[in-house]
Design a protein around this motif. Structure first.
Motif, PDB file in Angstrom:
ATOM      1  N   PRO A   1      44.817  44.724  21.346  1.00  0.00           N
ATOM      2  CA  PRO A   1      45.720  43.787  20.670  1.00  0.00           C
ATOM      3  C   PRO A   1      45.040  43.072  19.509  1.00  0.00           C
ATOM      4  O   PRO A   1      43.835  42.821  19.533  1.00  0.00           O
ATOM      5  CB  PRO A   1      46.086  42.798  21.777  1.00  0.00           C
TER       6      PRO A   1
ATOM      7  N   GLU B   1      53.053  48.190  15.506  1.00  0.00           N
ATOM      8  CA  GLU B   1      53.731  46.903  15.633  1.00  0.00           C
ATOM      9  C   GLU B   1      54.305  46.755  17.047  1.00  0.00           C
ATOM     10  O   GLU B   1      54.591  47.740  17.735  1.00  0.00           O
ATOM     11  CB  GLU B   1      54.848  46.786  14.598  1.00  0.00           C
ATOM     12  N   ASN B   2      54.504  45.507  17.457  1.00  0.00           N
ATOM     13  CA  ASN B   2      55.091  45.258  18.771  1.00  0.00           C
ATOM     14  C   ASN B   2      56.418  45.986  18.938  1.00  0.00           C
ATOM     15  O   ASN B   2      56.705  46.555  19.996  1.00  0.00           O
ATOM     16  CB  ASN B   2      55.293  43.756  18.983  1.00  0.00           C
ATOM     17  N   CYS B   3      57.233  45.967  17.888  1.00  0.00           N
ATOM     18  CA  CYS B   3      58.557  46.591  17.985  1.00  0.00           C
ATOM     19  C   CYS B   3      58.454  48.093  18.251  1.00  0.00           C
ATOM     20  O   CYS B   3      59.309  48.683  18.924  1.00  0.00           O
ATOM     21  CB  CYS B   3      59.378  46.311  16.738  1.00  0.00           C
TER      22      CYS B   3
ATOM     23  N   THR C   1      55.676  53.383  26.779  1.00  0.00           N
ATOM     24  CA  THR C   1      54.746  52.255  26.672  1.00  0.00           C
ATOM     25  C   THR C   1      54.402  51.721  28.051  1.00  0.00           C
ATOM     26  O   THR C   1      55.304  51.438  28.854  1.00  0.00           O
ATOM     27  CB  THR C   1      55.358  51.126  25.835  1.00  0.00           C
TER      28      THR C   1
ATOM     29  N   ILE D   1      53.283  41.721  25.280  1.00  0.00           N
ATOM     30  CA  ILE D   1      54.171  41.393  24.160  1.00  0.00           C
ATOM     31  C   ILE D   1      55.139  40.280  24.552  1.00  0.00           C
ATOM     32  O   ILE D   1      55.552  39.477  23.706  1.00  0.00           O
ATOM     33  CB  ILE D   1      54.937  42.655  23.709  1.00  0.00           C
TER      34      ILE D   1
ATOM     35  N   LYS E   1      49.935  36.129  22.930  1.00  0.00           N
ATOM     36  CA  LYS E   1      50.830  37.210  22.523  1.00  0.00           C
ATOM     37  C   LYS E   1      50.240  37.951  21.333  1.00  0.00           C
ATOM     38  O   LYS E   1      49.939  37.356  20.303  1.00  0.00           O
ATOM     39  CB  LYS E   1      52.201  36.654  22.144  1.00  0.00           C
TER      40      LYS E   1
ATOM     41  N   GLU F   1      49.959  39.916  17.914  1.00  0.00           N
ATOM     42  CA  GLU F   1      50.799  40.037  16.723  1.00  0.00           C
ATOM     43  C   GLU F   1      51.113  41.494  16.437  1.00  0.00           C
ATOM     44  O   GLU F   1      52.160  41.826  15.882  1.00  0.00           O
ATOM     45  CB  GLU F   1      50.102  39.401  15.522  1.00  0.00           C
ATOM     46  N   ARG F   2      50.198  42.368  16.799  1.00  0.00           N
ATOM     47  CA  ARG F   2      50.357  43.821  16.646  1.00  0.00           C
ATOM     48  C   ARG F   2      49.211  44.489  17.408  1.00  0.00           C
ATOM     49  O   ARG F   2      48.418  43.801  18.059  1.00  0.00           O
ATOM     50  CB  ARG F   2      50.352  44.241  15.174  1.00  0.00           C
ATOM     51  N   TRP F   3      49.093  45.806  17.302  1.00  0.00           N
ATOM     52  CA  TRP F   3      48.095  46.549  18.064  1.00  0.00           C
ATOM     53  C   TRP F   3      47.372  47.548  17.175  1.00  0.00           C
ATOM     54  O   TRP F   3      47.904  47.954  16.133  1.00  0.00           O
ATOM     55  CB  TRP F   3      48.756  47.317  19.208  1.00  0.00           C
TER      56      TRP F   3
END
Length: 210
Positions: free
Chosen positions: A86, A130-132, A140, A148, A155, A157-159
């Motif tokens: 992360p 991205e998380n989305c 996942t 997330i 949390k 912000e992205r990976w």
């Protein structure tokens, strides 16, 4: 002399092995200790770690090293050929991610200072996720979905997803055994004092014109 691309190791290190007479030792290491996936023992080791060092470079080869940390197991195993770590809220410079956006090659180093004093090298290719993207995927892992869903500074912000090309041990010989102390982590803080303040006195010099 050019070596087959399928072999572990770069042409540079193989040329120097010839020059310095270490080829036999190196070949034994390649054969006995280097693999191109994460075996069950490596996966178990990663799930226990809370420290990660990363190395990246931009399209010109200019290098940067950095550090990542989290709760034990914050680096998530996707499968035996890939993992993801992360990216939490930071200073906004995005040096490592900027490099990855230009050059996907990455080196990871896990070092266990507190138990085994063993290290694990992982080299491969990185991509920004991205998380989305993880939320929309039907493969996942639940651990990432729970990460997330966090509603605090933990949390991501992205990976960064890493496809494993080389995985191998870093021997225990020179890794110190350290004692872990309690420390309160202020996740996601912008408080300069909690972040270390102006420890190296750079800001003072800039303001005074020195």
């Amino acid at each position: 002399m050019e070596y087959e691309e399928s072999c572990f190791g770069s042409n540079g290190e193989r040329r120097l092995q010839e020059k310095y007479g270490t080829k036999k030792r190196a070949d034994r290491f390649y054969e006995r200790q280097m693999i191109d996936f994460l075996n069950p023992h490596m996966q178990e080791f990663i799930r226990e770690q809370e420290l990660l060092f990363i190395a990246t470079s931009d399209s010109k080869g200019e290098c940067d090293s950095s550090f990542r940390a989290g709760l034990p197991g914050f680096v998530r195993i996707l499968n035996k050929k890939s993992l993801a770590y992360p990216e939490y809220r930071g200073n906004g410079v995005l040096a490592s991610l900027g490099n990855i956006s230009e050059n996907p090659h990455i080196g990871l180093m896990f070092l266990d200072f507190f138990k085994s004093t063993i290290g694990l090298h992982i080299n491969g290719k990185a991509s920004i996720v991205e998380n989305c993207d993880f939320l929309e995927s039907n493969v996942t892992p639940l651990e990432i979905l729970n990460d997330i869903a966090a509603d605090n500074g933990k949390k991501p912000e992205r990976w960064v997803k890493v496809e494993v090309e080389e995985a191998y041990i870093h021997c225990s010989k020179h890794i110190p055994l350290l004692s872990q102390q309690d420390k309160t982590i202020s996740w996601g803080t912008d408080d300069m004092k909690l972040k270390g303040g102006n420890f190296f006195h750079v800001q003072k010099k800039m303001e005074s014109g020195e």
